[in-house]
Design a protein around this motif. Structure first.
Motif, mmCIF file in Angstrom:
data_model
loop_
_atom_site.group_PDB
_atom_site.id
_atom_site.type_symbol
_atom_site.label_atom_id
_atom_site.label_comp_id
_atom_site.label_asym_id
_atom_site.label_seq_id
_atom_site.Cartn_x
_atom_site.Cartn_y
_atom_site.Cartn_z
ATOM 1 N N ASN A 366 0.850 -1.610 -0.154
ATOM 2 C CA ASN A 366 0.161 0.046 -0.254
ATOM 3 C C ASN A 366 0.921 1.213 -0.117
ATOM 4 O O ASN A 366 2.220 1.400 0.279
ATOM 5 N N GLN A 367 0.024 2.582 -0.322
ATOM 6 C CA GLN A 367 1.242 3.645 -0.130
ATOM 7 C C GLN A 367 1.749 3.865 1.016
ATOM 8 O O GLN A 367 2.440 4.432 0.762
ATOM 9 N N ALA A 368 1.488 2.984 2.379
ATOM 10 C CA ALA A 368 2.342 3.943 3.783
ATOM 11 C C ALA A 368 3.312 2.501 4.020
ATOM 12 O O ALA A 368 3.936 2.693 4.105
ATOM 13 N N GLY A 369 3.982 1.659 2.233
ATOM 14 C CA GLY A 369 4.693 0.546 2.695
ATOM 15 C C GLY A 369 4.296 -0.456 2.885
ATOM 16 O O GLY A 369 5.267 -1.577 3.526
ATOM 17 N N GLY A 370 2.809 -1.242 4.029
ATOM 18 C CA GLY A 370 2.530 -2.222 3.911
ATOM 19 C C GLY A 370 1.954 -2.903 2.906
ATOM 20 O O GLY A 370 1.833 -2.792 2.230
ATOM 21 N N LEU A 371 2.111 -4.518 4.008
ATOM 22 C CA LEU A 371 2.460 -5.296 3.203
ATOM 23 C C LEU A 371 0.913 -6.083 2.565
ATOM 24 O O LEU A 371 -0.132 -6.047 3.673
ATOM 25 N N VAL A 372 -0.108 -5.954 1.408
ATOM 26 C CA VAL A 372 -0.570 -6.085 0.735
ATOM 27 C C VAL A 372 -1.148 -7.683 0.352
ATOM 28 O O VAL A 372 -2.827 -7.853 0.310
ATOM 29 N N ASP A 373 -0.635 -7.649 -0.700
ATOM 30 C CA ASP A 373 -0.626 -8.966 -1.477
ATOM 31 C C ASP A 373 0.205 -9.547 -1.324
ATOM 32 O O ASP A 373 1.708 -8.822 -2.472
ATOM 33 N N TYR A 374 0.855 -11.018 -1.938
ATOM 34 C CA TYR A 374 1.870 -11.677 -2.106
ATOM 35 C C TYR A 374 1.734 -12.952 -2.680
ATOM 36 O O TYR A 374 0.878 -13.493 -2.652
ATOM 37 N N SER A 375 2.520 -14.051 -3.661
ATOM 38 C CA SER A 375 2.728 -14.779 -4.100
ATOM 39 C C SER A 375 4.355 -14.772 -4.437
ATOM 40 O O SER A 375 5.119 -14.254 -4.657
#
Length: 674
Positions: A366-375
């Motif tokens: 996200n814009q704050a640098g937090g993890l939103v999605d991954y694979s």
């Protein structure tokens, strides 16, 4: 009881001697006169043989011995042994004289006595008689004599070669010299605790050398066996520095006979631009970065990690060798890899312009640098650029329009770092130095590594991959090595604010940081500000990362993990112990060369900063040599403030003794212009 005029044998310092009984010499002793006229006082037990007859004179001894010599031939004894052994009979000197010489005269009988008493091979004395040894005993004794003769010859040859070498002559060491050189090496390394200390001391004494571990070291250097800068911490660790022929052969076969890929077909990402960014001398390239623009306008980060498990199977010889080494060792004099170079710097690495196998981590933030999605995917990539950190910094600085992906990755790295700091990450910015030594060991360079944007970008992306791997492992209850760090008890904000900002404050924080831990249970990593973290970005050079790859890839395929939790715990603990030993070797080696660097520059004045007091009441503080990024102790005899700058020079440096003494220097005023 013997009579005057009896010719007797006795021993002087172990050697037989004849003398004639002259007179009583006490209550039980007798005075005997030898061939040279010297008197000896003998107790009856000192007499080892009595020659027949009682009218001998000391002047007869010389002629008698000449007669005896005519009979003495050791080869006769073997003939007698064969006859008596076959007959199962014992003998005495008189009987043996009759058997060998058909004569029992005093000279022949005494000659038989000498043959029997000097013999160590065919007969053993039992009372006044001699019994023939068994065939097996004779053969064993012959073997021992042969071995002793060989050992003595090898000893003499070794000493001869060593003396030639000390005399500046060229020599070629023989295989038989190796045990003696090994003894010297162990004594130099382990001192009084060396299990072959006595053998080493014997060599040093024979060569008139100092019989101390330092003397052994100097001798090995003089013999050309060791370098003057031999890496003793590495030798003490007994870490393997070479691969066996078996492992090298297996590596070669693996290259020519590529095993089937269990992860095929891989996700093809060869269309993505991939940046690999490392130091100039890095040869094991294990990570690359990409940015993918999605149709919805978002940007996906790709962190590609080398996939050495493509070339291995859990438990095969290459895996076991890596398990034994546990890590690649980085020393100022060079690298000692975990895998053979043919693999580590070849198909295991992410090589520019080549299609490479990778384990790729796709991340949306996200814009704050937090993890939103991954694979996570086994992939094929084709690295576009092989950049150094300096190259990448320059490209970022120039904001090249043709490389918007690199700038975007750098921007995401900044946002990611800000996000971690917001989560409580602890930032410590202490200088790090890289020490390199030329092959001839005559040139040492020390570079301070700048915490440049490119280094921050790569470091941040590697931390992100570690968070993704840990998230995957925790979500799927997959046993992988999780790294955590307890929350430190930091000084209060008020206390920190009283310290100068920068190195002094970071040094104070660093002292409070506990060691990180590795287990199968995810926990918070205080320094990184993450709730879970696993190292996965260096599988070519760190075995715990390789373990994580094995586990994650098996799970991605739908297979059972190759290692159970119990097996993984055991392997991880072993790897961490070995990694700690490797870290100590690296630190000790770097310190040695740092001190050697300073020793060669004792006239140079260095800029320094006082970081903290070690013992303030003694004026002993820890300083940072600013040009070199080295932290060393300094004793001063004046008041200094933390963070104060000063000039120092080296008063004494002895890297072999791990000693360095700095002293404060005053600038020499320029001479007045006349």
């Amino acid at each position: 009881m013997v009579d005057k005029g009896t010719l007797v044998e006795f021993r002087v310092q172990g050697s037989p001697r004849l003398g004639v009984v002259e007179r009583p010499g006490g209550k039980k002793a007798w005075v005997v006169i030898d061939q040279g006229g010297q008197a000896h006082t003998l107790h009856p037990r000192d007499i080892t043989y009595e020659v027949a007859g009682s009218d001998w004179q000391s002047s007869d001894i010389s002629t008698f011995l000449q007669d005896v010599d005519n009979y003495i031939d050791p080869s006769h004894l073997e003939i007698a042994w064969e006859l008596l052994h076959e007959a199962g009979e014992s003998t005495d000197p008189a009987s043996l004289a009759l058997l060998l010489f058909s004569d029992q005269s005093p000279p022949s009988s005494y000659a038989a006595h000498r043959l029997l008493s000097d013999d160590k091979l065919f007969f053993k004395q039992k009372g006044n008689r001699y019994e023939p040894r068994s065939q097996a005993q004779v053969e064993e004794r012959l073997h021992q004599i042969h071995q002793e003769t060989k050992r003595q010859q090898e000893w003499n040859d070794f000493l001869q070669r060593a003396r030639q070498c000390l005399g500046a002559e060229a020599v070629v060491w023989h295989k038989s010299d190796r045990p003696r050189l090994d003894a010297l090496e162990r004594f130099a390394l382990f001192g009084e605790e060396a299990h072959q200390r006595s053998a080493a001391v014997e060599i040093l004494q024979a060569l008139n050398q100092d019989t101390t571990p330092a003397g052994a070291f100097e001798l090995l250097v003089s013999l050309g066996v060791w370098s003057p800068h031999e890496n003793l911490p590495l030798r003490r660790s007994q870490m393997p520095t070479q691969f066996s022929e078996e492992i090298l052969t297996m590596a070669t076969r693996r290259l020519s006979n590529v095993p089937p890929d269990p992860d095929g077909p891989r996700l093809d990402l060869t269309h993505l631009k991939v940046y690999t960014i490392d130091d100039e001398n890095t040869s094991e390239i294990d990570d690359g970065l990409s940015l993918e623009s999605l149709a919805d306008g978002r940007q996906r980060l790709w962190i590609h990690i080398a996939d050495p498990t493509r070339w291995l199977e859990p438990g095969d010889a290459l895996d076991l060798e890596a398990r034994r080494r546990c890590t690649t060792l980085y020393l100022p004099t060079g690298m000692i890899p975990m895998f053979p170079a043919e693999l580590a710097t070849g198909p295991m690495s992410l090589l520019q312009g080549q299609v490479c196998c990778a384990l790729s981590f796709a991340v949306l933030l996200n814009q704050a640098g937090g993890l939103v999605d991954y694979s996570i995917h086994p992939t094929l990539i084709k690295p576009t650029y092989r950049l150094t950190y300096e190259d990448a910094d320059e490209m970022l600085d120039l904001a090249l329009q043709d490389e918007p992906e690199l700038a975007a990755i750098a921007q995401w790295a900044k946002q990611r770092q800000a996000w971690r700091l917001a989560q409580g990450a602890i930032a410590i910015q202490m200088p790090e130095s890289a020490i390199r030594v030329s092959e001839t060991e005559d040139e040492i360079t020390i570079d301070v590594l700048d915490d440049s944007p490119a280094r921050q970008m790569v470091a941040e992306m590697m931390i992100l991959a570690g968070e993704v791997a840990a998230c995957y492992g925790e979500t799927h209850a997959l046993p992988i090595p999780f790294r955590s760090q307890p929350q430190p008890e930091l000084p209060s904000d008020e206390e920190l604010l009283q310290l100068p900002s920068g190195w002094v404050r970071d040094c104070a924080i660093r002292r409070c940081m506990p060691r990180s831990e590795v287990s199968l249970v995810p926990n918070r990593h205080a320094t990184l500000g993450l709730d879970h973290y696993s190292q996965v970005t260096s599988p070519i050079r760190r075995y715990t990362d390789l373990l994580a790859h094995f586990q994650i890839k098996a799970h991605l395929r739908g297979d059972s993990p190759p290692f159970s939790p119990a097996e993984l715990t055991e392997l991880t603990q072993g790897a961490m112990t070995a990694a700690y030993e490797a870290t100590m070797v690296e630190r000790q080696t770097k310190r040695y060369w740092a001190l050697e660097y300073l020793r060669r520059r004792q006239d140079q004045i260095w800029s320094a900063m006082l970081l903290r007091w070690l013992r303030q009441h003694e004026g002993l503080g820890l300083i940072m040599l600013e040009e070199l990024g080295l932290e060393l102790p300094l004793r001063v005899d004046r008041t200094l403030e933390l963070g104060e700058h000063l000039k120092v020079r080296v008063a004494r440096a002895n890297p072999r003794q791990d000693v360095v003494q700095l002293e404060e220097a005053t600038e020499v005023a320029a001479p007045p212009v006349v």
